[in-house]
Design an enzyme around this catalytic site. Structure first.
Site, short mmCIF file in Angstrom:
data_model
loop_
_atom_site.label_atom_id
_atom_site.label_comp_id
_atom_site.label_asym_id
_atom_site.label_seq_id
_atom_site.Cartn_x
_atom_site.Cartn_y
_atom_site.Cartn_z
N GLU A 182 -2.47 12.03 -9.81
CA GLU A 182 -3.42 12.60 -10.85
C GLU A 182 -4.61 11.85 -11.30
O GLU A 182 -5.69 12.65 -11.43
CB GLU A 182 -2.30 13.10 -11.88
CG GLU A 182 -1.43 13.93 -11.75
CD GLU A 182 -0.02 13.33 -11.29
OE1 GLU A 182 1.06 14.05 -11.69
OE2 GLU A 182 -0.16 12.29 -10.74
N LYS A 229 -9.36 -9.12 -2.49
CA LYS A 229 -7.94 -8.97 -2.44
C LYS A 229 -7.41 -9.65 -3.73
O LYS A 229 -7.83 -10.49 -4.22
CB LYS A 229 -7.31 -9.32 -1.34
CG LYS A 229 -7.59 -8.60 -0.12
CD LYS A 229 -7.05 -7.23 -0.04
CE LYS A 229 -7.16 -6.59 1.23
NZ LYS A 229 -6.62 -5.23 1.34
N GLU A 271 -5.52 -11.87 3.80
CA GLU A 271 -4.85 -11.62 2.73
C GLU A 271 -3.63 -11.86 2.97
O GLU A 271 -2.41 -12.24 1.99
CB GLU A 271 -5.09 -10.39 2.27
CG GLU A 271 -3.71 -9.21 2.86
CD GLU A 271 -4.02 -7.98 2.72
OE1 GLU A 271 -3.09 -7.31 2.59
OE2 GLU A 271 -5.04 -7.33 2.89
N HIS A 331 -18.36 1.10 0.11
CA HIS A 331 -17.47 1.54 -1.12
C HIS A 331 -18.65 1.95 -2.11
O HIS A 331 -17.94 2.75 -3.02
CB HIS A 331 -16.82 0.21 -1.56
CG HIS A 331 -15.88 -0.49 -0.70
ND1 HIS A 331 -16.21 -1.55 0.18
CD2 HIS A 331 -14.80 -0.09 -0.18
CE1 HIS A 331 -15.20 -1.82 0.92
NE2 HIS A 331 -14.26 -1.12 1.15
#
Length: 754
Positions: free
Chosen positions: A18, A117, A605, A694
């Site tokens: 949501e 990250k 990562e 992004h």
């Protein structure tokens, strides 16, 4: 001393994502700010009540974030880069979104802040920016407002704050170089102000997160904790909270601090409970992180009980998730398609809350029957036929050193590849995916639901691939991709086609901002029953004379972006995946695909948090990649892609991958990442990302040219490629066309300037 339960945080996005939907609707101008804020309030209220009903005694407040909790902390402290500020100096939710994504419904667009990250997880945080002489003040009262919300609902709460030392550690200096640790004295008054406000509200305990305490920190940073916490002591009880590793190496620093409790991650750390109990001050509370907040497996609660029971009654004790449940899906009960046996092995965030309640009750009462009943399925799994594949285990045992060696070194391969492809200087390409339009998503959804038969689905996907090829040829790109219309997610897609994985319907976890992923779960030995990508790659190549890249996700990334098994090592899982994908490389090559990209954005990562543990990980991580790639012939060009990376400290391993071309994310860091490659004298080809995918902002030709010229100062131009930072899946077609057109134009300009 009654044992209590708490969590370090809870998933924010909602069972049906949501929050994601509300964010994206607001960003697109389709809903109001008030509607977005209302969704946030509704989710917080629901999640507090769900945790309470599941048996959590102290509810986390302040774990909710509109984009990222580190970014929330930046706003709390008034740390807003000048380019993102409102003209009147105020701070609002659009300020936050401009920092995180470069634009918002109000205010001027500006380059987004860097994203990287969060420790060794697949969550991303927005990197704080620090400048010399910077001032801080309380400007964003979200935490206090949410505390008021929770108290008004009658909840027993534990506010959550990112600690001051870790906050500074996570940031970067912009402009004139200086030691950012010198800012500690300037941010502490804001923390004092916040703690005073919480004390006024009757808050007893505050969870103050200092995960940097599990790292091998420089001594100056370790020394900073004592004066910092001397300044923060006395207003409320502080639960010093660590996670993702153990604290024993830094325990001398920790026990000198004026705090009232310590949370330790007993899943990912190697701390001994008896030693912790012995060394911690007797009046400290110990919060035991016994339930894994980063995985989906049901806990063997009989083991957890045995691990902690010896200190019950000897000190104040809470039981908790190892870390925030942010990294876990929300609710297993809505998973209706999972096999009954497999489902019995899992626990999502709400079930983990229930596990904590079961453990609390058993530790308080001494009655363990409920723990034994809960743990029976995970114990039975050890003998399940779903888990073990003798053929896979035999192939893994037979790996030789030769399996990870290309036929010839890069210099020889490069000659063969130049002769085959005849690419121009500054060759242009993209990283793999093109916009996942509503039409594409609808096509896949209809097929998955059975509303579309296989033939019509394949016809639809073929048309989208054809359009992607046409678009790229119009733009003038040199090396094309098929666009990945058939793929929902770069890891999920491969997991769906490999044995040993299972998938959830609603197992969403937040990656960054509104981006959510649904990681596959590794439940057993991994193998490839049939080719995965060959058909669509071959079709795309048939549409053009230009080379089309085959696109694979690498073994370490599939491992890191999945929920792994807990009964074998990560090395074992990675090498099983590598062997499966090795066969895919061979099949792509046999189908005429001459360039194959094996994405490993997660290689860094996956590093252990302590440098002393890095070598072993990098050795098997690099070997897994090479096993995957080394079957390729000299004239087949192997690319790899990495993002969100600091490369300085792993350049030996990056070079050891022996990829012919590496593409990396560099635009947000203004090409500074190339310093690592320059200093190392990296011998192979590099594609530094020239714009940030992004952000919806379209870079100008001049901007891209400037970045490429900066890159050419560090890397010889004949070894440079031109590409975006990452895949274009989340972007729209208009901005994608515009950005790529500018990128191609910049490359052409540089060719003509030779």
């Amino acid at each position: 001393m009654t044992i209590l339960t708490h969590t370090l945080g809870f998933p924010r996005v909602g069972l049906r994502r949501e929050l994601k939907k509300a964010q994206e609707s607001y960003w697109a101008g389709n809903s109001t700010r008030e509607a977005l804020l209302a969704v946030g309030r509704e989710l917080r209220a629901r999640h507090w009540e769900q945790q309470k009903q599941a048996g959590i005694d102290l509810l986390p407040v302040g774990d909710f974030a509109w984009y990222d909790h580190v970014l929330t902390t930046s706003l709390l402290l008034g740390n807003v880069p000048a380019r993102h500020q409102n003209n009147d100096g105020s701070v609002d939710i659009d300020t936050l979104f401009r920092i995180g994504r470069g634009r918002a419904p109000t205010g001027e667009p500006a380059a987004a802040a860097e994203m990287t990250k969060w420790f060794n997880t697949n969550y991303h945080y927005i990197v704080p920016e620090f400048s010399k002489g910077q001032q801080f003040r309380l400007t964003w009262t979200q935490l206090l407002e949410e505390v008021d919300e929770a108290l008004a609902l009658g909840h027993k709460i534990k506010p959550v704050l990112l600690g001051p030392v870790t906050y500074l550690w996570l940031g970067k200096v912009k402009g004139e170089p200086f030691d950012r640790l010198t800012l500690l004295k300037d941010i502490l008054p804001v923390y004092q102000h916040v703690l005073a406000e919480l004390a006024k509200r009757g808050v007893e305990w505050v969870q103050i997160d200092e995960p940097a305490l599990v790292l091998e920190l420089p001594q100056a940073w370790l020394d900073a904790f004592k004066p910092a916490y001397d300044a923060l002591a006395g207003q409320v009880k502080l639960l010093l909270t660590t996670y993702f590793e153990g604290v024993t190496p830094n325990l001398d620093t920790i026990i000198a601090l004026p705090v009232q409790g310590l949370h330790v991650d007993l899943i990912h750390g190697k701390d001994d409970v008896a030693e912790l109990h012995q060394r911690l001050p007797v009046d400290w509370l110990l919060s035991a992180g016994l339930i894994n907040g980063r995985n989906v497996w049901r806990a063997d609660l009989t083991e957890k009980y045995a691990q902690i029971n010896a200190i019950v009654g000897k000190r104040a004790l809470w039981v908790a998730s190892s870390c925030s449940l942010l990294h876990s899906p929300i609710d297993l009960s809505v998973e209706t398609r999972l096999d009954t046996e497999v489902k019995s092995w899992f626990a999502f965030a709400l079930q983990k809350c229930g596990e904590l309640a079961l453990l609390r009750d058993a530790l308080n009462s001494g009655e363990t029957a409920a723990l034994e009943e809960w743990s029976a399925p995970i114990q039975a799994r050890r003998h399940s036929r779903r888990v073990h594949n003798a053929a896979v285990e035999k192939r893994l045992a037979a790996i030789t050193a030769q399996a990870s060696q290309r036929e010839n070194p890069y210099e020889v391969r490069a000659e063969a590849q130049r002769a085959r492809f005849k690419l121009p200087a500054w060759p242009t390409t993209t990283i793999g995916s093109f916009p996942q339009t509503t039409e594409i998503r609808g096509l896949r959804l209809d097929f998955k639901k059975g509303n579309l038969d296989a033939n019509n689905y394949r016809t639809g996907i073929a048309e989208h691939i054809k359009q992607a090829i046409i678009e790229q040829e119009r733009l003038g790109l040199d090396v094309l991709v098929h666009g990945e219309a058939e793929r929902n997610d770069m890891v999920e897609y491969f997991g769906e086609h490999l044995d040993g994985f299972v998938f959830t319907q609603n197992g969403w976890v937040q990656s960054y901002g509104s981006r959510c992923v649904k990681p596959p779960v590794v439940i057993g030995d991994i193998s490839r029953p049939a080719p995965i990508t060959v058909e669509w790659a071959k079709y795309a190549q048939s549409l053009t004379d230009k080379p089309v890249k085959g696109m694979l996700t690498g073994p370490v990334t599939i491992l890191c972006w999945s929920f792994p098994r807990e009964d074998v090592t990560r090395e074992t899982i990675a090498k099983q995946i590598a062997l499966a994908l090795r066969d895919e490389v061979a099949d792509l090559e046999a189908a005429g695909i001459g360039i194959i990209q094996i994405d490993e954005p997660a290689l860094r990562e996956g590093l252990p948090l302590r440098r002393s543990d890095w070598d072993a990980y990098l050795e098997w991580g690099v070997e897994a990649f090479r096993i995957n790639a080394a079957v390729a012939k000299d004239e087949t060009q192997i690319h790899t892609h990495m993002c969100y990376c600091e490369f300085n400290d792993i350049m030996d391993s990056i070079a050891a991958l022996d990829a012919d071309v590496i593409t990396i994310e560099t635009s947000r860091s203004d090409m500074e990442l190339l310093e690592s490659f320059e200093a190392f004298d990296y011998p192979n080809e590099i594609g530094p990302g020239v714009y940030d995918i992004h952000s919806p902002n379209v870079p100008s030709v001049e901007w891209i040219e400037a970045l490429l010229k900066k890159a050419a100062q560090r890397i010889p131009a004949q070894r440079l490629w031109v590409n975006p930072d990452c895949g274009l899946k989340t972007r729209g077609w208009p901005e994608t066309r515009a950005a790529l057109a500018n990128m191609v134009k910049a490359a052409h300009n540089l060719r003509q300037a030779k």
